[in-house]
Structure formats: C-alpha cells, structure tokens
Design an enzyme around this catalytic site. Sequence first.
Site, PDB file in Angstrom:
ATOM      1  N   GLU A  95       1.113  -1.351   0.042  1.00 39.84           N
ATOM      2  CA  GLU A  95       0.120  -0.040  -0.031  1.00 39.84           C
ATOM      3  C   GLU A  95       0.708   1.247  -0.009  1.00 39.84           C
ATOM      4  O   GLU A  95       0.431   2.193  -0.568  1.00 39.84           O
ATOM      5  CB  GLU A  95      -1.098   0.151   1.371  1.00 39.84           C
ATOM      6  CG  GLU A  95      -2.041   0.645   1.319  1.00 39.84           C
ATOM      7  CD  GLU A  95      -3.505   0.965   2.000  1.00 39.84           C
ATOM      8  OE1 GLU A  95      -2.776   0.088   3.269  1.00 39.84           O
ATOM      9  OE2 GLU A  95      -4.303   1.783   2.326  1.00 39.84           O
ATOM     10  N   ASP A  96       1.921   1.301   0.461  1.00 38.40           N
ATOM     11  CA  ASP A  96       2.627   2.277   1.127  1.00 38.40           C
ATOM     12  C   ASP A  96       3.647   2.861   0.346  1.00 38.40           C
ATOM     13  O   ASP A  96       4.373   3.979   0.798  1.00 38.40           O
ATOM     14  CB  ASP A  96       2.856   2.869   2.103  1.00 38.40           C
ATOM     15  CG  ASP A  96       1.201   3.000   3.365  1.00 38.40           C
ATOM     16  OD1 ASP A  96       0.137   3.566   2.651  1.00 38.40           O
ATOM     17  OD2 ASP A  96       1.773   2.320   4.647  1.00 38.40           O
TER      18      ASP A  96
END
Length: 734
Positions: A95-96
Amino acid sequence: MSAALLDRILPSDSGSDPADLQNILGLMQETKPLNDEATAFIRNAYFFGKEAHKGQLRRSGEPYFTHCVEVATVLAEMKLDSVTVSAALLHDVIEDTGYTVKDVAKAFNEELANLVDGVTKLSDMKFKSEEDKQAVNFRKMLLSVADDIRVIIIKFADRLHNMRTLEHLPAVKQRRIARETRDVYAPLAHRLGMHRIKSEMEDLVFKILEPKVSKDLEKLISKRQDFFDNYVLKFLEPVKERLDEANIDTVFKSRFKSYYSIHRKMKDQNRPFEDVYDIYAVRAIVDKVEDCYSVLGLIHSFYTPIQERFKDFIAQPKANGYQSIHTTVVGPDSLPVEVQVRTKEMDQTAEEGVAAHWQYKERGTKTTQDDIDQQVNWLRNLVDILQTEDRTTSHQFMDLLKIDLYKDEIFVYTPKGEVRILPLGATPLDFAFDVHSQVGLHCIGAKVNGRIKPLNSELTSGDKVEIITSDSQRPNSSWLKFVKTSKAKSNIRKHIKGQEFEQSLELGKEILDKELRKLGKAKEWKRLKDPHLKLKFESEDKLIASIGSGHRTVSSILSKFFPEHYTSHRKEKTESQLTDSFFRRARRSSKGVLIHGIDNMMISFGKCCNPIPGDPIIGFITRGRGITVHQKDCETVGTNLVEKERIIDVEWSSSRTQRFLVRLKILAQERKHLARDVTEIFSSYDINIDTLTMKVDGDVVTGLFVIEVEGVKQLERIKSKLLASDGVISVDRE
Ligand code: MN
C-alpha cells in the site's frame, strides 16, 4: 528469493540484530525454539520492510516502520507462525511503498505475499453511509477469511496498534476510528474468541468515546487495587496449602476485569462502582483437564458456591471454542468471588481464540485442526449467505450478523446424540436448516423429546430433536416470522424470491409476447441486442419479470423501442395497461392526498411500492417533480432519497366507509375446489371481486384478484384466512 536486493539490505553480521527484531524473535521462542530457516525468514522480512519504508514517518514523528514492528510484536506475543509474523512486518509495503505483490512473492513466497495482499485489500475500502460502512467492512473481512483467516488476525493486530497510538490524530478522526472499532472489529474478535484483543480494543474505544467516565473509573479501580490484592491472598491461602499437599501444580492469576466490561456492568445493573461485585476474577490454571475438577472441588470445600452462577464450559464449550469452568463462591467476609478454572491450553484459547488454534496447528494435532475447521466453517457459512443474498441491503446484513454475534446459545441434540448449537429462541425449523438446507426446505414437522411439536415452538437446551420431512413441502413467508438463525432466514427468503421471480418472468413473457404480436414486432424485438441496457435493467430476464410483477407496464417499455405505436391516444388496453388503469382507479376512490400546508402540488406515486388508499404513506418533495408518495415502509425510502429530497407528512383524503381496490396475488398448490374455496372466503367478508385470473402451472396455481376492501385491517384478516386455507402457499399484495 531475490538475492540481489536482499544482499544489498541485509547486514553482514546477524549478531548485530536491532533490539526490536531481537524482541520479536525472543517472544516467538518463549514456548518452543525457532529453526534457522524460520529465523532467517523473519530477519529477511524485517530488513526488507525497514528498507521499503525508509524515510516515511508516522504522525507521531516516529519512523513508519515502527508501526509494522509493533504489529508483528503483537502477533509474536500471540505465538503465531513465522510467516504470519513476517507478513505483519510487511503488511503496509504494497500500500505505502513502490513494491508490488509480485515483488514480495519473488523475494519471499506466495503464502506470505497472499497474506500481505489480503491485508492491503482490507485496507482500501471506501464507504458511503455509516451503516454501509460497517456492513461493507464486515463483508470484505469475511470474504477474505475464506482464503486465509490469518489475514484477519494481522488486520486485528494492525487495528489494535493504530488504536493504541490514536492520540496523534485529530479528535474527529479518533472518534470515527473508535466507533468503527467498536462496531466492526470488537464484535468479530469476540466471535473469533480473541478475547485479549477484544477487551483491549474495547478499553481503548471507551477511553476515546467516554473520556471522563473512563478516567473516573480508572481512579476508582486503582483505589480498590490494594484491598482486592490483600483479599485474594486471604482467599487463596487455605486453597494453596491443600493444593501443595495434593501435588497439583496450579498457577493463580487475579485481576480486575476490563474497564469497559466493569462500566457496562455498572450501567446494566444500574449500580455505583462500590455495589458491583463481579469486577474482579481469580483464575486457576492447571496442566490437565482432571485437575480442573480437583481444584474446583477443593475451592467448593472451603467456600460455598452460588448455584446459579456455576457454568461448565469444559463439558460444553462455547461456539467460539471457549472452555473453562466458572464458579462464584462466597469468600471471607461474605464477599462473592468469581473463580475460573482451566488448563493452559484452554487459557491460551480463551485469550487468543482462533489465533491460538493456528499456533497449535503448527504442532500438527488432529483435534485442533477440527477446532479450526469449526471456526472457519462458521465464517464460511456467513460468507455463503453473503454471496447468495445479492439483494441484501446493508441494514439487513447487519441484522443477520447481530443475531449470530450477540444472542445467547442453546444446545440441542440430534437423534444420533450429536450436539447442535443454536441461538436462544431457536425453533425446530432452525434446527432443520442447521442440519441441512434441504431438510429445512422440506420440513413439515418435528418430534421434540419424542413428541410432535409445532414448527414455531421454542427449543430449550437439552432437547432431542427429530425432523420430519416431506417432498411436497415448500417454505412459505410465514416461516420468516419465527425462525431465528440467519441460515434459515436467508434460505427461506432465497427460495421464496426465486419462486416469485420465476412466476413474474413467465407472466412477463406472456404479456410481452402478446403485445409484440399485436404490434407485429415479435421478430424485431428478437433482433434487438441487449434491450435491457436501454432501460437500465441488469438483464433481459429482469426486465421481462418487471412486467410480470407489475412494476413496469409493457407499454412503458415497448414505447421506448417502437415509439410510433404509442403516440396515439386511442390505443387499445392490453393486459398490462390494465395494471396502470387499476392503480389510477384505485387512487381515484380517494379524493387524493392531503399535504399539510401545501396546495396544488404535483403528486406522483412510487412505482416501487404502489401505495393505495389505506396504506400508511409518506411523501418526498422532489425538485421539479412535485411530491412522490411512497408506502411508509417502502424499501427504496432509503438513505439515497433522504439526502436528495425532503420528507413530508401526507395522508389519504378519504372517509372511513369508502372501499378501496386491492390486487392480491395468491400462490397455491393445485387441488380440487381451490377457486371455489377462495371465492367463498371473499364472499364471507362480503367482498366484491372486481377481476380475477387464475393460472395453473404444474401443481402451482397463481391467482390474481382485484377486490374491494374497506381498509388495511380487513385486508389483513382476509389474508390470514386465505393463508389458513388448504394448499395456499402465499398471499401478497401486488
Ligand atoms: Mn498498518
């Protein structure tokens, strides 16, 4: 493993492991040593994650990766397997950071990549309303579990750490996350038996949502701490002495219950802190199951047990796998003391729930595998319900879950002596559906403890239930009024809906064919490609069924394709146009709709619920379209409308004695004199039949009656009389 990347980031000397990594490895080895392979796997994940999140910061100003380490630490404390702990270290990587699932799979393995992918999917959820949000959350979580329950366990640890560090967020966001934790995560953690996580979450939620109350309670508890600690010493002294003599190894733990649960007890019992007694529990943990009963007997020999507080969850475990003996005894100075007795393994299960089973699974025993299967089965059942109930609104979905999550349970037996766990208030029909959906669908009766009992009677714990089935039996909507389990409800609903849809479709086809032949357009219709898309229906069948169910008229549909035939006002009335004229006629019997304070508004009626005089109604002011009138309980009067439009009180303008037209659809099993009996029921109420059609298909008869009634109450009486008549399956207002 992608050697180049890992070579670059791995330190050359493993002796220089950072303290937080050492801590994780240490926690994981508390009960059994990790092999070299598992240790290397976790180390690689640690350094991969640290590198990937390099330079990112949390709101608190700490490096982002500290969050991942904390999440992994929670799971290491719970003694989860090395792949799960590694996945926790990498749970935010996709996700990051710039890495993809493929990168992770290549550097580690598919199993770990799937876990990380699952957690990522749970994280990117977008919501509309509060209610929606909860339901969608639940749904996604449950669906992901169907693949691997460890995804949820990681997500819980993630949420727990976010809750622990919530103070760095703005207050509004804090409260929103706290509410979501209360409504979504804590109940599911409870259902999965993850008690430790659940109570910590609840305490953190309590702190944020009711800061003053929780602070006050904290003070009260710390004031009582010394008193209870001394009291427990006094209470246990004689017991410990005897246990030593008998050589039974017992570890005693004593502590206050969670702040939140004490707060709830005070509220439920409506008592101040000083007057609530069961806020403190003593736990005895032993090695073997036999020892549980020895310890229990010993405690009871010193202190008198309170009969109704005794519960043996070892003999009858809870559905989430919880096992323990609970007893409350009268201690020194006549104070009640709650004691829980259980083995080490039961204690682990009680604290960590399904996660504990996972740990034992690594040890590869058969019984714990069965336990996991049972847990996962419960979730799979819910997932099945979710997937088949495509029309279930979020609201209904929450109701389904609440039934399973919060109701107490009863234990009943099959004729073979197997135990079935059902919610309190469950009926033989719930039992039948629990055994198998086919048994439920064809259930005509039940023997409870050898005696025939009605399908809607309430079962109690210990009942022995035998189900009687018949091939000709079909479910009917009255069953929905008394069944308790979501499994029974969704099966019955599905069946009835399917039946209705089939019939609407068939009737719709007939009406459409007839009209097309009349227009000479049968061939042209067949040449149309996906006609439903033009009218925004999901499928052609659904479009055609909408004609059969009367929700759309055939002319309103065909005029979109062959407008030249519908411009003249002198068109002949087709069967479906009769539906339109019926509603117009029915509404004319009233002088109209009264709207408080507003004159000369344009009125239209919701096509979704077709209100007629006598129905409770509600109006919406629609920009540019006047007022739309719906039945008060119409399903489409949902959240969407409320935002766009303004609700207004409306009522029918009519006198009491006036009669209204109603269209009834009766489904019945074909039998002799059915039509005569139905008409006799109408005439016994002095009801005029305006029009009637009856259609036989196999052994099912569909009757459509337009009748004149005095009002909704009379209509209800007629409906129940019809339903009581032999062979009648359903009676519905159209
Ligand atoms: Mn996270």
